[in-house]
Scaffold this active site. Structure first.
Site, PDB file in Angstrom:
ATOM      1  N   LYS A  97     -12.895  -1.684   6.126  1.00  0.00           N
ATOM      2  CA  LYS A  97     -12.312  -2.622   7.085  1.00  0.00           C
ATOM      3  C   LYS A  97     -12.985  -2.440   8.459  1.00  0.00           C
ATOM      4  O   LYS A  97     -13.771  -3.266   8.889  1.00  0.00           O
ATOM      5  CB  LYS A  97     -10.797  -2.418   7.183  1.00  0.00           C
ATOM      6  CG  LYS A  97     -10.053  -3.043   6.012  1.00  0.00           C
ATOM      7  CD  LYS A  97      -9.630  -2.026   5.020  1.00  0.00           C
ATOM      8  CE  LYS A  97      -8.615  -2.421   3.981  1.00  0.00           C
ATOM      9  NZ  LYS A  97      -8.612  -3.666   3.324  1.00  0.00           N
TER      10      LYS A  97
ATOM     11  N   TRP B 261       0.815  -1.206   0.000  1.00  0.00           N
ATOM     12  CA  TRP B 261       0.000   0.000   0.000  1.00  0.00           C
ATOM     13  C   TRP B 261       0.848   1.255   0.000  1.00  0.00           C
ATOM     14  O   TRP B 261       0.560   2.219  -0.717  1.00  0.00           O
ATOM     15  CB  TRP B 261      -1.007  -0.037   1.153  1.00  0.00           C
ATOM     16  CG  TRP B 261      -1.906  -1.222   0.972  1.00  0.00           C
ATOM     17  CD1 TRP B 261      -1.914  -2.370   1.701  1.00  0.00           C
ATOM     18  CD2 TRP B 261      -2.843  -1.429  -0.095  1.00  0.00           C
ATOM     19  NE1 TRP B 261      -2.810  -3.273   1.177  1.00  0.00           N
ATOM     20  CE2 TRP B 261      -3.393  -2.725   0.074  1.00  0.00           C
ATOM     21  CE3 TRP B 261      -3.266  -0.649  -1.175  1.00  0.00           C
ATOM     22  CZ2 TRP B 261      -4.349  -3.248  -0.796  1.00  0.00           C
ATOM     23  CZ3 TRP B 261      -4.218  -1.169  -2.047  1.00  0.00           C
ATOM     24  CH2 TRP B 261      -4.740  -2.445  -1.851  1.00  0.00           C
TER      25      TRP B 261
ATOM     26  N   ASP C 230      -2.014   6.834   6.046  1.00  0.00           N
ATOM     27  CA  ASP C 230      -3.048   5.948   5.514  1.00  0.00           C
ATOM     28  C   ASP C 230      -3.409   4.983   6.639  1.00  0.00           C
ATOM     29  O   ASP C 230      -2.616   4.119   7.002  1.00  0.00           O
ATOM     30  CB  ASP C 230      -2.502   5.202   4.297  1.00  0.00           C
ATOM     31  CG  ASP C 230      -3.485   4.158   3.759  1.00  0.00           C
ATOM     32  OD1 ASP C 230      -4.585   3.992   4.330  1.00  0.00           O
ATOM     33  OD2 ASP C 230      -3.143   3.503   2.749  1.00  0.00           O
TER      34      ASP C 230
END
Lengths: 357, 357
Positions: free
Chosen positions: B193, B101, B169
């Site tokens: 999530k 990511w 993030d």
């Protein structure tokens, strides 16, 4: 009380779609999991994406050059993504200016290259659609907004033989009428009018018009990558895509776009015939350019507006207030709106008219 | 059979949230309309947006300089939006490189300015978190990925006194532990999530770090405009925001982030203690850098992987396969996962181990 949902978007969806979506939130396809809890790369969801894509192809009769994408965001993201992918920094794109939505598209395009306003209805207060265009012949493309949700206008004929890609924002009239959709090189549409909930847009792109400019495009914004990854470049808006699928299935079961067009024509005719018959009301849009999807109207006497609104709401009419930028009234006649709702509001207009006349 | 949903995202949500969302699809707050059919500028929805924003402020104890936004798309859009808003073309931003990511974030940032990789775990195969950083002191900001969903690592301590905005993030660990969230100048997190469904992200931004560069930013990408319009610049992803609200209400009712952290610690301890006790299994991540959210593991004998997977699935374990890019196994221990599910998989690991040992 029966509600009649004339919301301009998000807007009415078929009852069966809502019911199926409600069930899928508890148990999706017998998986024991909610549609919100499943991995997007599992067959449970990839089959949703594939069927939705196939139904778009079938319902709009797309040829093989056209790719179907489901992307995050609404048309507002496409206002950026279109010029980022198609308009070189030293190029000019032709845009038509027919109302709020095309103006927003023009504003974003200017950040990426030149814009020639090839036709405008500004001089009529956006109550018309331009009948002739002044195209820059070397333009990267021509962009138009097929239906202006706020102004209540709609393109009923499209420019032909323009010698450049034709790009259309169809957010508020996609799937509502039969067109040769292959005449467009790029179509985009936020789902929240005729196709589903807010949070996803349909993009249809002729792959032959991609890759012609040399700008570096972020992955999230690059149509070529979304095509390559089959709309799974990142986690897609799973639930929104699923509701689009349910809506497309419903549309096909109704008989497809041709049947929908007949129903939409009947609804629009009933509404506009009523509008024209009652002197208490006034339709600002030139008749030939009226939208089948969003009918805007005013009361001849603005002092009656508040009373009309309150009385209409008491009769179950939802979402008939005009957009905050223009005032007046608007009834949206999207695919899922039954003709009974148009009968209800036109009856109400008749009785209100009689009372005041 | 009871299912245990270890999906990495979209992932498990509280049952009460799913049930309320399911009802709202048929009749939202007694309006007679589905949550999918209401206008986003009506009080029916603006109150949802306001309450969700207020709950984020309360749960994360944000100060007045921090603004809360709900935007379309997921973190992948933020990989673009962050540098577009914060990184001048002639500036350099510091990024840490800790897995898939952060690598994606770095790739997009390079399109907008320079990137200094201030710390990397590439040399350990992303099984660690960098302990010291080599910052460009005039960097526009420092970016880190607080939890790497695929690598299974997590930052447990954050750089301090760095003299530049700190950007994080937090897609896979937001709302899972108590932090001083005001130490971050920009936090972004895809909802799918710990917070809700795919299709919306939470962005928290210190407004004092905006407006410092002179790039022209498209409206859809400009945090300042989203703040000004209270996340209503365009039609928001209505349903996704609503489910986030329901999840935040649930989180508050559970006792807030501090209680959630205790539960998450207990779940992670149970899982990792089991992993470390059973020689059949192996955790590739350095212990001190293990993620409380995504525990990755391998079988010492790769030939047993298939058998383990099939047997686990037969016991109702869902979503334990490792990411397609790394293989092995992964159990995600997000807020909504009950400890009973961790008890179930650890019991299963014990019995599988006994059978094979």
């Amino acid at each position: 009380m029966t509600l009649h949902n004339f919301n301009a978007g998000p807007s009415i969806l078929p009852k069966t779609v809502l019911s199926e979506a409600s069930n899928a939130l508890l148990d999706f396809n017998g998986s024991g999991l909610s549609i919100l809890e499943i991995g997007h790369r599992t067959p449970l969801f990839t089959s949703v994406m594939e069927e939705a894509r196939a139904l778009v192809r079938e319902l709009l009769q797309l040829d093989q050059a056209h790719e179907v994408l489901f992307l995050h965001g609404g048309a507002t993201l496409q206002f950026v993504q279109v010029p980022m992918n198609l308009l070189g920094a030293n190029q000019v794109a032709n845009y038509t200016e027919t109302g709020t939505w095309s103006e927003k598209a023009i504003k974003e395009a200017r950040l990426f290259g030149g814009v020639q306003v090839a036709g405008s209805s500004l001089h009529t207060g956006h109550t018309t659609i331009p009948k002739s265009l002044n195209l820059n012949p070397s333009g990267a493309y021509l962009h138009l907004t097929t239906n202006e949700t706020i102004a209540g206008t709609q393109w009923h004929q499209f420019p032909t033989a323009i010698g450049m890609p034709l790009v259309a924002d169809m957010s508020s009239d996609i799937m509502s009428r039969v067109l040769d959709f292959n005449q467009f090189d790029l179509i985009y549409a936020g789902a929240q009018k005729n196709m589903g909930p807010a949070g996803v847009s349909l993009v249809i792109v002729n792959k032959n018009c991609l890759g012609k400019i040399d700008r570096s495009i972020p992955a999230f914004m690059d149509y070529r990558l979304h095509i390559k990854e089959a709309s799974m470049l990142n986690t897609p808006p799973v639930f929104a895509v699923y509701v689009v699928l349910l809506t497309l299935r419903w549309l096909k079961a109704q008989g497809g776009v041709a049947v929908m067009e007949q129903k939409n024509k009947a609804k629009a005719k009933l509404f506009y015939d009523t509008l024209d018959a009652l002197p208490l009301f006034q339709g600002p849009v030139t008749k030939e350019d009226r939208s089948m999807m969003n009918a805007v109207f005013l009361l001849q006497d603005p002092k009656l507006e508040k009373e009309f609104l309150i009385a209409a709401e008491q009769e179950g009419m939802v979402g008939i207030k005009g957009h905050r930028s223009v005032g007046g009234f608007r009834v949206s006649l999207y695919n899922a709106l039954p003709i009974e709702s148009v009968q209800a509001i036109t009856s109400f207009m008749h009785s209100f008219s009689t009372k005041k006349g």
